[in-house]
Enzyme design. Structure first.
Site, short mmCIF file in Angstrom:
data_model
loop_
_atom_site.label_atom_id
_atom_site.label_comp_id
_atom_site.label_asym_id
_atom_site.label_seq_id
_atom_site.Cartn_x
_atom_site.Cartn_y
_atom_site.Cartn_z
N ARG A 149 0.28 -8.45 13.78
CA ARG A 149 -0.52 -7.53 12.49
C ARG A 149 -1.57 -8.31 11.56
NH1 ARG A 149 4.93 -4.91 10.09
NH2 ARG A 149 2.73 -3.14 9.10
N ARG A 171 -8.59 0.73 9.23
CA ARG A 171 -8.42 -0.49 9.86
C ARG A 171 -9.60 -1.29 10.60
NH1 ARG A 171 -2.81 0.55 9.46
NH2 ARG A 171 -1.00 -1.50 9.84
N LYS A 212 0.77 -0.98 -0.47
CA LYS A 212 0.04 0.04 -0.07
C LYS A 212 0.56 1.22 0.25
CE LYS A 212 -2.08 -1.11 3.79
NZ LYS A 212 -1.94 -1.97 4.53
N ARG A 263 11.62 -6.77 3.48
CA ARG A 263 11.77 -5.10 3.69
C ARG A 263 12.68 -4.53 5.09
NH1 ARG A 263 6.37 -2.34 4.36
NH2 ARG A 263 5.68 -2.71 6.57
N ARG A 308 12.24 -1.32 11.22
CA ARG A 308 10.77 -0.79 12.05
C ARG A 308 10.84 -2.41 13.17
NH1 ARG A 308 5.99 0.24 8.29
NH2 ARG A 308 4.59 -0.67 9.54
P1 AMP Z 1 1.24 0.95 9.29
O1 AMP Z 1 2.67 1.18 8.60
O2 AMP Z 1 0.25 0.81 8.85
O3 AMP Z 1 1.22 -0.39 9.28
O4 AMP Z 1 0.98 0.58 10.78
C1 AMP Z 1 2.00 0.52 11.93
C2 AMP Z 1 1.07 0.34 13.07
O5 AMP Z 1 0.26 1.59 13.68
C3 AMP Z 1 0.20 -1.29 13.47
O6 AMP Z 1 0.26 -1.79 13.26
C4 AMP Z 1 -1.06 -0.27 14.59
O7 AMP Z 1 0.05 -0.52 15.59
C5 AMP Z 1 -1.17 1.16 14.04
N1 AMP Z 1 -1.32 2.04 13.28
C6 AMP Z 1 -1.71 2.47 12.12
N2 AMP Z 1 -2.72 2.66 11.17
C7 AMP Z 1 -3.71 2.50 12.14
C8 AMP Z 1 -4.98 1.94 12.04
N3 AMP Z 1 -6.30 2.91 10.97
N4 AMP Z 1 -5.85 1.94 13.32
C9 AMP Z 1 -5.05 0.85 14.02
N5 AMP Z 1 -4.21 1.03 14.48
C10 AMP Z 1 -3.12 1.79 13.17
#
Ligand code: AMP
Length: 197
Positions: A150, A88, A13, A127, A139
């Site tokens: 996740r 999400r 994404k 990654r 990360r």
């Molecule tokens: P991402 O970079 O989108 O994979 O997000 C990293 C982490 O941030 C996720 O594993 C969640 O802990 C938190 N996070 C990001 N976006 C959301 C969301 N829309 N709702 C809840 N947690 C989020």
């Protein structure tokens, strides 16, 4: 143009959103990036979110909904945006509808990157290696064990967001296991069709 990119973590994404930013000149709104920035800055939201993010679970809806409600008010998001990693949960999707309805704005499309979840673990290991090779810190949540949490969160809470947009008639699907360029072409074809309507 207001778009949502859907798909599990590691589906690509972020990569596709960045390309769309360059092509259409609208910002990528990534709640993950915004939360990581808040953690880095030591902001109160970041302090609350850090342990949850490190564990691979979802931060509470009200935190991310607040972040997005403020972000869409910024001048650069007025012409449109690409949401990446939000919504999400169905509750977040409903909150987004409300935020946009208040501004008389509508979502043009939700584009799901369909991927084979089993193969994502390999992608995420790659990654982490790429980050390392680039001299960037990997990360914490790209650790394979955390990544599985996740994916579980995706299956439990986020998978239901796709049918939510399907019911609204704005869901499009592309093969997220194809090459980055093929996925990009498939997304472009969808966006071009929308622009012609
Ligand atoms: P991402 O970079 O989108 O994979 O997000 C990293 C982490 O941030 C996720 O594993 C969640 O802990 C938190 N996070 C990001 N976006 C959301 C969301 N829309 N709702 C809840 N947690 C989020």
């Amino acid at each position: 143009m207001r778009l949502i990119l859907l798909g599990p973590p590691g589906a690509g994404k972020g990569t596709q959103a960045q390309r769309l930013v360059e092509k259409y000149g609208i910002p990528q709104l990534s709640t993950g990036d915004m939360l990581r920035a808040a953690v880095k800055a030591g902001a109160p939201i970041g302090l609350k979110a850090k342990a949850i993010m490190d564990s691979g679970s979802l931060v509470p809806d009200e935190i991310v909904v607040d972040i997005i409600a403020q972000r869409v008010e910024q001048p650069d998001a007025r012409r449109g945006f690409i949401l990446d990693g939000f919504p999400r949960t169905v509750a977040q999707a409903e909150a987004l509808d409300k935020i946009l309805a208040e501004k008389n704005h509508k979502l043009e499309a939700a584009i799901e990157l369909e991927v084979d979840a089993e193969k994502l673990v390999d992608r995420i290991i790659r990654r982490a290696e790429e980050h390392k090779a680039a001299g960037e810190p990997a990360r914490k949540d790209d650790d394979p064990a955390v990544f599985k949490t996740r994916l579980d969160a995706y299956r439990r809470d986020t998978a239901a967001v796709t049918p939510y947009y399907q019911a609204k008639g704005i869901l499009h699907r592309v093969d997220g296991m194809a090459s980055i360029d093929s996925v990009a072409n498939a997304i472009d074809a969808i966006v071009e069709r929308l622009e012609r309507v």
